[in-house]
Design a protein around this motif. Structure first.
Motif, short mmCIF file in Angstrom:
data_model
loop_
_atom_site.label_atom_id
_atom_site.label_comp_id
_atom_site.label_asym_id
_atom_site.label_seq_id
_atom_site.Cartn_x
_atom_site.Cartn_y
_atom_site.Cartn_z
N ASP A 1 41.45 -111.04 -14.77
CA ASP A 1 41.57 -110.96 -12.92
C ASP A 1 42.37 -109.70 -13.04
N SER B 1 29.70 -112.20 -11.17
CA SER B 1 30.77 -113.11 -9.96
C SER B 1 31.91 -113.65 -11.14
N LYS C 1 34.33 -115.34 -10.25
CA LYS C 1 34.63 -116.06 -9.40
C LYS C 1 33.72 -117.37 -10.62
N SER D 1 34.46 -120.33 -13.26
CA SER D 1 34.93 -121.22 -13.12
C SER D 1 34.00 -122.46 -14.22
#
Length: 157
Positions: free
Chosen positions: A113, A131, A133, A137
């Protein structure tokens, strides 16, 4: 030309998992093991290149800083087909021996993070091609694979 070993693996049967891709001897006689860290089912899914790039940065940083493994890590990076990563380590290992390391690495990716390591213009050739994010995932999904891994997902046929 002779077909290389990785092209002899039936990718129609290959599932997500951790596989020994090959073992080689160095000129000094040491063994190096190349692992196929398969995070996507070939010819069905693939990682976005930005996610693979981010996993490469976080994963390589994690692996090269791991107290137990850092002296054995030679290389970690994405496959051209974007269905996984290659990990090359010094030593003669099997998939079960690195399962915990890979699990911990993907936990690190899932939980990351802060700034992506090595992603400044001085450190990276394509700083905008990330990316976090999508990387997180993929890590979350792959951890489910690792948590339920079966012997057939740790050895080529």
């Amino acid at each position: 030309m002779e077909k290389i070993e990785s092209f002899k693996v039936d990718h129609k049967k290959l599932q997500c998992g951790i596989y020994v891709s090959r073992k080689d001897r160095t000129p000094s006689g040491d063994i190096i093991t190349t692992f196929d860290i398969r995070v996507e089912k070939p010819n069905v899914d693939y990682m976005l290149p930005e996610a693979a790039h981010t996993i490469e940065h976080i994963g390589a940083t994690f692996l090269r800083n791991d107290d137990e493994w850092k002296d054995s890590i030679i290389y970690f990076g994405p496959m051209g087909c974007l269905t996984g990563f290659y990990l090359i380590v010094k030593g003669d290992y099997d998939s079960a021996q690195i399962l915990n390391l890979i699990h911990r690495m993907f936990v690190a990716v899932r939980e990351w993070d802060t700034d992506i390591p090595g992603a400044t213009e001085e450190e990276c050739g394509n700083t905008h091609f990330h990316s976090l994010k999508e990387a997180r995932s993929i890590a979350k999904r792959y951890l489910n694979v690792l948590d339920n891994i079966k012997p057939e997902n740790m050895s080529y046929d």
